[in-house]
Design a protein around this motif. Sequence first.
Motif, PDB file in Angstrom:
ATOM      1  N   SER A 223       0.834  -1.205   0.000  1.00 27.17           N
ATOM      2  CA  SER A 223       0.000   0.000   0.000  1.00 27.17           C
ATOM      3  C   SER A 223       0.866   1.251   0.000  1.00 27.17           C
ATOM      4  O   SER A 223       1.901   1.317   0.675  1.00 27.17           O
ATOM      5  N   LEU A 224       0.443   2.236  -0.756  1.00 24.51           N
ATOM      6  CA  LEU A 224       1.144   3.521  -0.791  1.00 24.51           C
ATOM      7  C   LEU A 224       0.689   4.433   0.342  1.00 24.51           C
ATOM      8  O   LEU A 224       1.199   5.537   0.492  1.00 24.51           O
ATOM      9  N   GLU A 225      -0.294   3.946   1.129  1.00 25.78           N
ATOM     10  CA  GLU A 225      -0.750   4.721   2.280  1.00 25.78           C
ATOM     11  C   GLU A 225       0.049   4.340   3.521  1.00 25.78           C
ATOM     12  O   GLU A 225       0.520   3.206   3.667  1.00 25.78           O
ATOM     13  N   THR A 226       0.188   5.298   4.418  1.00 25.02           N
ATOM     14  CA  THR A 226       0.755   5.009   5.729  1.00 25.02           C
ATOM     15  C   THR A 226      -0.289   4.237   6.543  1.00 25.02           C
ATOM     16  O   THR A 226      -1.434   4.665   6.642  1.00 25.02           O
ATOM     17  N   ILE A 227       0.102   3.083   7.086  1.00 22.65           N
ATOM     18  CA  ILE A 227      -0.799   2.284   7.921  1.00 22.65           C
ATOM     19  C   ILE A 227      -0.053   1.945   9.207  1.00 22.65           C
ATOM     20  O   ILE A 227       1.018   1.328   9.168  1.00 22.65           O
ATOM     21  N   VAL A 228      -0.607   2.349  10.336  1.00 25.49           N
ATOM     22  CA  VAL A 228       0.056   2.108  11.617  1.00 25.49           C
ATOM     23  C   VAL A 228      -1.003   1.870  12.684  1.00 25.49           C
ATOM     24  O   VAL A 228      -2.076   2.476  12.662  1.00 25.49           O
ATOM     25  N   LEU A 229      -0.707   0.960  13.610  1.00 23.15           N
ATOM     26  CA  LEU A 229      -1.607   0.631  14.719  1.00 23.15           C
ATOM     27  C   LEU A 229      -0.938   1.063  16.013  1.00 23.15           C
ATOM     28  O   LEU A 229       0.207   0.689  16.284  1.00 23.15           O
ATOM     29  N   ILE A 230      -1.645   1.885  16.802  1.00 23.94           N
ATOM     30  CA  ILE A 230      -1.062   2.399  18.041  1.00 23.94           C
ATOM     31  C   ILE A 230      -1.993   2.109  19.219  1.00 23.94           C
ATOM     32  O   ILE A 230      -3.200   1.907  19.045  1.00 23.94           O
ATOM     33  N   ASP A 231      -1.407   2.078  20.435  1.00 29.29           N
ATOM     34  CA  ASP A 231      -2.234   1.936  21.632  1.00 29.29           C
ATOM     35  C   ASP A 231      -2.510   3.325  22.211  1.00 29.29           C
ATOM     36  O   ASP A 231      -2.118   4.352  21.635  1.00 29.29           O
ATOM     37  N   THR A 242       5.543   1.563   3.989  1.00 26.21           N
ATOM     38  CA  THR A 242       5.410   2.955   3.577  1.00 26.21           C
ATOM     39  C   THR A 242       5.594   3.899   4.761  1.00 26.21           C
ATOM     40  O   THR A 242       6.218   4.950   4.643  1.00 26.21           O
ATOM     41  N   THR A 243       5.047   3.516   5.912  1.00 31.37           N
ATOM     42  CA  THR A 243       5.178   4.348   7.109  1.00 31.37           C
ATOM     43  C   THR A 243       6.644   4.574   7.460  1.00 31.37           C
ATOM     44  O   THR A 243       7.073   5.708   7.692  1.00 31.37           O
ATOM     45  N   PHE A 295       1.936  16.861   2.370  1.00 38.89           N
ATOM     46  CA  PHE A 295       0.542  16.982   2.788  1.00 38.89           C
ATOM     47  C   PHE A 295      -0.075  15.591   2.905  1.00 38.89           C
ATOM     48  O   PHE A 295       0.180  14.708   2.078  1.00 38.89           O
ATOM     49  N   PHE A 296      -0.913  15.414   3.960  1.00 36.31           N
ATOM     50  CA  PHE A 296      -1.509  14.101   4.214  1.00 36.31           C
ATOM     51  C   PHE A 296      -2.990  14.239   4.525  1.00 36.31           C
ATOM     52  O   PHE A 296      -3.432  15.218   5.127  1.00 36.31           O
ATOM     53  N   GLU A 297      -3.723  13.219   4.098  1.00 34.95           N
ATOM     54  CA  GLU A 297      -5.130  13.087   4.466  1.00 34.95           C
ATOM     55  C   GLU A 297      -5.200  11.928   5.452  1.00 34.95           C
ATOM     56  O   GLU A 297      -4.977  10.773   5.095  1.00 34.95           O
ATOM     57  N   ALA A 317      -2.875   7.087   6.475  1.00 35.85           N
ATOM     58  CA  ALA A 317      -2.507   8.424   5.994  1.00 35.85           C
ATOM     59  C   ALA A 317      -2.152   8.340   4.515  1.00 35.85           C
ATOM     60  O   ALA A 317      -1.269   7.571   4.129  1.00 35.85           O
ATOM     61  N   ARG A 318      -2.850   9.120   3.730  1.00 37.39           N
ATOM     62  CA  ARG A 318      -2.589   9.163   2.291  1.00 37.39           C
ATOM     63  C   ARG A 318      -1.788  10.418   1.968  1.00 37.39           C
ATOM     64  O   ARG A 318      -2.156  11.516   2.359  1.00 37.39           O
ATOM     65  N   ASP A 319      -0.683  10.215   1.252  1.00 35.47           N
ATOM     66  CA  ASP A 319       0.153  11.352   0.840  1.00 35.47           C
ATOM     67  C   ASP A 319      -0.562  12.080  -0.296  1.00 35.47           C
ATOM     68  O   ASP A 319      -0.714  11.552  -1.393  1.00 35.47           O
TER      69      ASP A 319
END
Length: 716
Positions: A223-231, A242-243, A295-297, A317-319
């Motif tokens: 994926s070209l999107e940032t994908i992250v899982l946080i607590d 990507t992240t 810039f990010f969405e 997060a999409r660039d």
Amino acid sequence: EIIGSDWFKIFFKPDIYDEMDKVWRDAWGAKSHSYVNPIRAKNGDEKFISWQTTGMYDDADGTNHLMLCIGEDITKRKQMEVALRESEEKYRLLIENQTDLVVKVDVEGKFQFISPSYCEMFGKTQEELLDKKFMPLVHKDDQEITAKAMEALYHPPYTAFVEQRAMTKDGWRWLAWMDTAVLDENKNVVAIIGVGRDINDRKRAEKALKKKQDDMRGILDASLETIVLIDCQGMVITANRTTCERLKTKKEDFIGHCIYDFFSPEVAEKRRRKWEEVFVSGNPVTFEDSREELFFEQSAYPVFGDGDRVEKVAVFARDTTERKQAEKKLRESEEKLARSKKMESLGLMAGGIAHDLNNILSGIVSYPELLLMTLPENSPLRKPIKTIKESGLRAADVVSDLLTVARGIAAGKEVRSLNVLIEEYLGSFEHKKVTEMCPSVIFKTEFDSGLLNVNCSSIHIQKSMMNLVANASEAIEGSGTVIISTANRYLDEPLKGYEDICIGEYAVLSVSDDGLGISSEDLERVFEPFYTKKVMGRSGTGLGLTVVWNTVQDHEGYINVKSNENGTIFELYFPVTREAVNAEKEKISLKNYLGHGEKILVVDDEENQRDIACGLLTSLGYTAEAVSSGQEAIEYVKERPVDLIVLDMIMAKGINGYETYEEIIKIHPGQKAIIASGFAETEDVKSAQKLGAGKYIKKPYTIEKIGLAVKEELEG
């Protein structure tokens, strides 16, 4: 109670009388005898006694008359033996019915005990396995890890866990073993007991799960999107490729760390507020932000645990940088297109006005010349007539500005040095006027002595310079300095406002001031026609910088403007040439362009233009006649050949100059002609010249301008 009583009745239960009777007979028949039997105590309890009997013989006949019996109460030992047997039986039943595998091996790894379940799995009997080593049954790739686990059994806590593949009757299967060392009183290992379990299905499930996880990881990493899982503390649980690439870090340096540590304090605080909102509300949040000119969405979604509590937040997060840049470029293109259309409309308007004004100015410029030719040198009328002529010429310069706005430079180009053009401007009447209006402004020059030449329209370069210097002077409140400089530059990357440029060498003309600068809003519009911040009536028409812009465009150059509170600098880039500067032309005497009665036809739809042209040509010694349209000209030359045609390019009625000339050369191939117009040099002018027409001259006519053009064409 005992002595004299019956032994059997006192000590034995009736149900063992027969058994004890046989034992007793054996005892009487032997010198000594041992046996164990239960007896009944006085309180009714059953006791176990171990007896040792010895016969007491009569010396005479050797017959036993008495029996010495010594008994030991072994009730507790018997109870322990019973309990042990029961325990062993229970253990045997447990082992035999155990689905887990149980083995006991010695320190050499030889089997000492094998549970039935082990024999069943491996398809072997206990006899086939006892005293055999277990290691050959282990997969060769797992023997090393198994040996290391066995070594661990020789150290506290004397236990080890290992997973290995073993060759069973169904082939290689995964087994998990929990091994425990058996120690002697000196804590030396004397044996090892292992309890194993078939984990083949679990391993297969783990493999399938790992494949799914790898597939999912592959999808996430693709994926070209940032994908992250946080607590809830912001600790990173997982993230995709990507992240890490966007944050310029490695996964091992990112996962398990606080995500906010990877952002600037401002960005971290904004994102923290948004993500904490998801933890609190349980609702998704979408927002836009930027980081380091990117810039990010952002979209953040809750991940629920037990109940309705949000345990984690998944962030996507999409660039949108490229999209933002594209949108910006689109806006700029739309604005540029709108400005271009506006410039085009204004240009058409200016061109139309200029055409009409040039026709009007022809009388003001041309007739004074005719009058001056007839007046004696001492006539008092010469001065006012010269003033009329000069006023007309200055008005013609204003019209020239309008023509430049219309995107057309009628003047020819020649090889010149910008340094020389600047010197000529500084000595001009126009610059003297600027210095008089701004006496507290100092003008300096900084010339590049090795400046390369340019192929240019001198009059328009100087006019652009005049406009820039005038603007720079008026931008200074009180005292200040205007610097006019030149330099050679090599351009290999776009300037601000240009998507691309022609790479190469340029001569740069710069005009800078230390005034208050131009606001960013005004800077976007300074080149628009009639956009001016000057005080009404002080100076300027609002066309100055538009003339500069169009001049640079027509020279295939570029403009770079930089401005702040400390001043403004305009940089004009002109392509250089390696050609030498043309030799300076000497002023041509009137006699050099006089005619000798050659017949000239003037074609113009304006009567006064026909009269002016004919009057000038007649005064020069030509025979001039005129017609009012292209069609009339065609009919004229059919009957009466002419030496040259002065052809107006734009005529309101009928065909234009190009179409007229196209038809005339069908009648008289090679017909000589010059083109005149109050408008800029158009494509029709160039097309007519390709057909054979000569020089282009711009109205209003002057005797020198028309005389030289006619002479050059006739002699060419």
